[in-house]
Scaffold this motif. Structure first.
Motif, PDB file in Angstrom:
ATOM      1  N   TYR A  90       0.839  -1.199   0.000  1.00  0.00           N
ATOM      2  CA  TYR A  90       0.000   0.000   0.000  1.00  0.00           C
ATOM      3  C   TYR A  90       0.870   1.244   0.000  1.00  0.00           C
ATOM      4  O   TYR A  90       2.049   1.198   0.356  1.00  0.00           O
ATOM      5  CB  TYR A  90      -0.899   0.014   1.244  1.00  0.00           C
ATOM      6  CG  TYR A  90      -2.066  -0.944   1.165  1.00  0.00           C
ATOM      7  CD1 TYR A  90      -3.122  -0.720   0.286  1.00  0.00           C
ATOM      8  CD2 TYR A  90      -2.118  -2.068   1.982  1.00  0.00           C
ATOM      9  CE1 TYR A  90      -4.203  -1.595   0.217  1.00  0.00           C
ATOM     10  CE2 TYR A  90      -3.197  -2.946   1.918  1.00  0.00           C
ATOM     11  CZ  TYR A  90      -4.238  -2.701   1.036  1.00  0.00           C
ATOM     12  OH  TYR A  90      -5.296  -3.563   0.964  1.00  0.00           O
ATOM     13  N   GLU A  91       0.232   2.357  -0.365  1.00  0.00           N
ATOM     14  CA  GLU A  91       0.920   3.638  -0.277  1.00  0.00           C
ATOM     15  C   GLU A  91       1.428   3.804   1.147  1.00  0.00           C
ATOM     16  O   GLU A  91       0.714   3.504   2.088  1.00  0.00           O
ATOM     17  CB  GLU A  91      -0.058   4.774  -0.581  1.00  0.00           C
ATOM     18  CG  GLU A  91       0.057   5.287  -1.992  1.00  0.00           C
ATOM     19  CD  GLU A  91      -1.052   6.256  -2.318  1.00  0.00           C
ATOM     20  OE1 GLU A  91      -1.178   7.257  -1.585  1.00  0.00           O
ATOM     21  OE2 GLU A  91      -1.787   5.983  -3.290  1.00  0.00           O
TER      22      GLU A  91
ATOM     23  N   VAL B  85       3.406  -0.182   3.353  1.00  0.00           N
ATOM     24  CA  VAL B  85       3.008  -1.395   4.096  1.00  0.00           C
ATOM     25  C   VAL B  85       2.856  -2.564   3.115  1.00  0.00           C
ATOM     26  O   VAL B  85       2.093  -2.485   2.158  1.00  0.00           O
ATOM     27  CB  VAL B  85       1.657  -1.192   4.829  1.00  0.00           C
ATOM     28  CG1 VAL B  85       1.226  -2.490   5.527  1.00  0.00           C
ATOM     29  CG2 VAL B  85       1.737  -0.048   5.805  1.00  0.00           C
TER      30      VAL B  85
ATOM     31  N   ALA C  78       1.190  -5.577   2.580  1.00  0.00           N
ATOM     32  CA  ALA C  78       0.029  -6.274   3.147  1.00  0.00           C
ATOM     33  C   ALA C  78       0.027  -7.748   2.765  1.00  0.00           C
ATOM     34  O   ALA C  78      -0.422  -8.596   3.537  1.00  0.00           O
ATOM     35  CB  ALA C  78      -1.257  -5.607   2.683  1.00  0.00           C
TER      36      ALA C  78
ATOM     37  N   PRO D 127      -4.591 -13.100  12.373  1.00  0.00           N
ATOM     38  CA  PRO D 127      -4.839 -11.964  13.258  1.00  0.00           C
ATOM     39  C   PRO D 127      -5.176 -10.688  12.487  1.00  0.00           C
ATOM     40  O   PRO D 127      -4.975 -10.618  11.274  1.00  0.00           O
ATOM     41  CB  PRO D 127      -3.513 -11.798  14.019  1.00  0.00           C
ATOM     42  CG  PRO D 127      -2.498 -12.531  13.220  1.00  0.00           C
ATOM     43  CD  PRO D 127      -3.213 -13.575  12.422  1.00  0.00           C
ATOM     44  N   SER D 128      -5.674  -9.711  13.208  1.00  0.00           N
ATOM     45  CA  SER D 128      -5.979  -8.419  12.611  1.00  0.00           C
ATOM     46  C   SER D 128      -4.711  -7.841  11.960  1.00  0.00           C
ATOM     47  O   SER D 128      -3.621  -7.932  12.525  1.00  0.00           O
ATOM     48  CB  SER D 128      -6.482  -7.526  13.750  1.00  0.00           C
ATOM     49  OG  SER D 128      -6.879  -6.315  13.223  1.00  0.00           O
ATOM     50  N   GLY D 129      -4.867  -7.327  10.769  1.00  0.00           N
ATOM     51  CA  GLY D 129      -3.721  -6.737  10.066  1.00  0.00           C
ATOM     52  C   GLY D 129      -2.918  -7.762   9.264  1.00  0.00           C
ATOM     53  O   GLY D 129      -1.915  -7.430   8.632  1.00  0.00           O
ATOM     54  N   ALA D 130      -3.368  -9.019   9.251  1.00  0.00           N
ATOM     55  CA  ALA D 130      -2.605 -10.089   8.578  1.00  0.00           C
ATOM     56  C   ALA D 130      -2.653  -9.987   7.055  1.00  0.00           C
ATOM     57  O   ALA D 130      -1.758 -10.461   6.368  1.00  0.00           O
ATOM     58  CB  ALA D 130      -3.137 -11.448   9.009  1.00  0.00           C
ATOM     59  N   GLY D 131      -3.746  -9.384   6.531  1.00  0.00           N
ATOM     60  CA  GLY D 131      -3.866  -9.268   5.080  1.00  0.00           C
ATOM     61  C   GLY D 131      -5.144  -9.890   4.523  1.00  0.00           C
ATOM     62  O   GLY D 131      -5.329  -9.970   3.311  1.00  0.00           O
ATOM     63  N   LYS D 132      -6.054 -10.303   5.397  1.00  0.00           N
ATOM     64  CA  LYS D 132      -7.274 -11.001   4.962  1.00  0.00           C
ATOM     65  C   LYS D 132      -8.154 -10.100   4.083  1.00  0.00           C
ATOM     66  O   LYS D 132      -8.615 -10.512   3.027  1.00  0.00           O
ATOM     67  CB  LYS D 132      -8.082 -11.491   6.183  1.00  0.00           C
ATOM     68  CG  LYS D 132      -7.270 -12.383   7.126  1.00  0.00           C
ATOM     69  CD  LYS D 132      -8.093 -12.869   8.296  1.00  0.00           C
ATOM     70  CE  LYS D 132      -8.611 -11.773   9.232  1.00  0.00           C
ATOM     71  NZ  LYS D 132      -7.558 -11.013   9.929  1.00  0.00           N
ATOM     72  N   SER D 133      -8.384  -8.863   4.551  1.00  0.00           N
ATOM     73  CA  SER D 133      -9.233  -7.963   3.745  1.00  0.00           C
ATOM     74  C   SER D 133      -8.568  -7.627   2.422  1.00  0.00           C
ATOM     75  O   SER D 133      -9.259  -7.427   1.421  1.00  0.00           O
ATOM     76  CB  SER D 133      -9.491  -6.640   4.472  1.00  0.00           C
ATOM     77  OG  SER D 133      -9.979  -6.896   5.727  1.00  0.00           O
ATOM     78  N   THR D 134      -7.267  -7.565   2.431  1.00  0.00           N
ATOM     79  CA  THR D 134      -6.562  -7.271   1.177  1.00  0.00           C
ATOM     80  C   THR D 134      -6.834  -8.373   0.162  1.00  0.00           C
ATOM     81  O   THR D 134      -7.054  -8.099  -1.023  1.00  0.00           O
ATOM     82  CB  THR D 134      -5.053  -7.089   1.451  1.00  0.00           C
ATOM     83  OG1 THR D 134      -4.898  -6.034   2.406  1.00  0.00           O
ATOM     84  CG2 THR D 134      -4.284  -6.754   0.187  1.00  0.00           C
TER      85      THR D 134
HETATM   86  P1  ADP Z   1      -6.819  -7.911   7.968  1.00  0.00           P
HETATM   87  O1  ADP Z   1      -8.007  -7.892   7.102  1.00  0.00           O
HETATM   88  O2  ADP Z   1      -6.218  -9.268   8.139  1.00  0.00           O
HETATM   89  O3  ADP Z   1      -7.063  -7.253   9.287  1.00  0.00           O
HETATM   90  P2  ADP Z   1      -5.730  -5.989   6.051  1.00  0.00           P
HETATM   91  O4  ADP Z   1      -5.673  -6.684   4.751  1.00  0.00           O
HETATM   92  O5  ADP Z   1      -6.837  -5.033   6.295  1.00  0.00           O
HETATM   93  O6  ADP Z   1      -5.651  -7.073   7.240  1.00  0.00           O
HETATM   94  O7  ADP Z   1      -4.389  -5.165   6.274  1.00  0.00           O
HETATM   95  C1  ADP Z   1      -3.082  -5.707   6.053  1.00  0.00           C
HETATM   96  C2  ADP Z   1      -2.066  -4.598   6.315  1.00  0.00           C
HETATM   97  O8  ADP Z   1      -2.211  -3.578   5.318  1.00  0.00           O
HETATM   98  C3  ADP Z   1      -2.232  -3.898   7.654  1.00  0.00           C
HETATM   99  O9  ADP Z   1      -0.948  -3.578   8.126  1.00  0.00           O
HETATM  100  C4  ADP Z   1      -3.017  -2.658   7.301  1.00  0.00           C
HETATM  101  O10 ADP Z   1      -2.747  -1.611   8.216  1.00  0.00           O
HETATM  102  C5  ADP Z   1      -2.481  -2.321   5.923  1.00  0.00           C
HETATM  103  N1  ADP Z   1      -3.470  -1.624   5.078  1.00  0.00           N
HETATM  104  C6  ADP Z   1      -4.705  -2.082   4.742  1.00  0.00           C
HETATM  105  N2  ADP Z   1      -5.318  -1.213   3.919  1.00  0.00           N
HETATM  106  C7  ADP Z   1      -4.483  -0.180   3.730  1.00  0.00           C
HETATM  107  C8  ADP Z   1      -4.530   1.040   2.971  1.00  0.00           C
HETATM  108  N3  ADP Z   1      -5.597   1.353   2.220  1.00  0.00           N
HETATM  109  N4  ADP Z   1      -3.471   1.862   3.026  1.00  0.00           N
HETATM  110  C9  ADP Z   1      -2.368   1.553   3.761  1.00  0.00           C
HETATM  111  N5  ADP Z   1      -2.242   0.430   4.482  1.00  0.00           N
HETATM  112  C10 ADP Z   1      -3.274  -0.439   4.471  1.00  0.00           C
END
Ligand code: ADP
Length: 240
Positions: free
Chosen positions: A21-22, A25, A27, A46-53
């Motif tokens: 990401y910008e 990070v 992800a 865990p939270s922040g692992a990359g699941k939503s990505t």
């Molecule tokens: P999860 O869904 O497992 O909680 P995410 O995929 O949301 O994890 O996030 C993975 C990592 O990418 C985290 O460190 C998060 O802070 C970072 N991140 C997610 N979205 C963005 C974004 N739009 N810009 C910058 N960093 C991001």
């Protein structure tokens, strides 16, 4: 495996995917996995692992910086933007917070998903009735979301995800707002839907659910797939 060799049964394929990401990070870091037609797969971590990505890449809300993401018949990085609606129609999404339209009835919430793809009223009536019966909502069709329990609202969310016969369903923490018993009912429903042939990819935090369901589990930590196990077996089929 190069994309050209992908088995036609593959609905989602991540191949060496990196997403930065910008701000820098990372992800996802060289993530590879594939999901075949008919599978039920959990993605945990865990939270922040990359699941939503992972989810965002599947719906083309993000694109990979490296590697390839293939969903249904689309290559996410190279596909034309005009095909994004078709891509999104190939899947059904279920959300933690249900995302129902508050002023529409159960029937209308589900029907709406068919109206926006131009289905006829006759097709809509027949199909909505089928999915409401499948999700145990036949007697609630006239109710507004506010008149339903959380579990019933999520059943509406699942009915809406199913109504256009998606290639697969992505459920993002679908039991996150529900108590344990209600969550069990939702898991049973998702299991039944899967057994009828719909592929399901479910993101969850619930270790309890994952342990009970005995399905394939992809564990992601710090953007890396650290485990990919099939109900106690790794995904290559070897005993752990
Ligand atoms: P999860 O869904 O497992 O909680 P995410 O995929 O949301 O994890 O996030 C993975 C990592 O990418 C985290 O460190 C998060 O802070 C970072 N991140 C997610 N979205 C963005 C974004 N739009 N810009 C910058 N960093 C991001």
């Amino acid at each position: 495996m190069p994309f050209s060799e992908i088995n036609t049964q593959t609905v989602v394929q991540f191949e060496g995917v990196t997403k930065i990401y910008e701000g820098g990070v990372k992800a996802l870091d060289n993530v590879s996995f594939s999901v075949n037609k008919g599978e039920f797969v959990f993605i945990i971590g865990p939270s922040g692992a990359g699941k939503s990505t992972i989810t965002k890449l599947m719906i083309h809300e993000e694109t990979p910086d490296n590697g390839r993401v293939k969903v249904a018949d689309f290559d996410i990085a190279s596909m034309h933007r005009k095909h994004i609606p078709t891509l999104r129609r190939s899947m059904g999404m279920v959300f933690q917070d249900f995302r129902l339209l508050p002023n529409k009835t159960v029937y209308e919430n589900v029907a709406f998903a068919m109206e926006i793809i131009g289905a006829s009223q006759k097709q809509i009536r027949r199909r909505v009735s089928t999915v409401l019966s499948q999700t145990g909502l036949s007697d609630k069709w006239k109710f507004l979301p506010s008149q339903l329990s959380g579990g019933e609202q999520q059943r509406v969310g699942i009915a809406r995800a199913l109504v256009n016969n998606p290639k697969f369903i992505v459920a993002d923490e679908p039991t996150g707002n529900l108590d344990n018993d209600t969550a069990d009912g939702i898991m049973e429903l998702l299991d039944q839907i899967n057994k009828c042939g719909t592929t399901i990819i479910m993101v969850t935090h619930s270790q309890q659910i994952v342990e009970r369901m005995k399905k394939r589990v992809i564990t992601i930590e710090n953007g890396i797939v650290v485990k990919d196990e099939q109900g106690g077996y790794n995904h290559a089929g070897e005993s752990l």
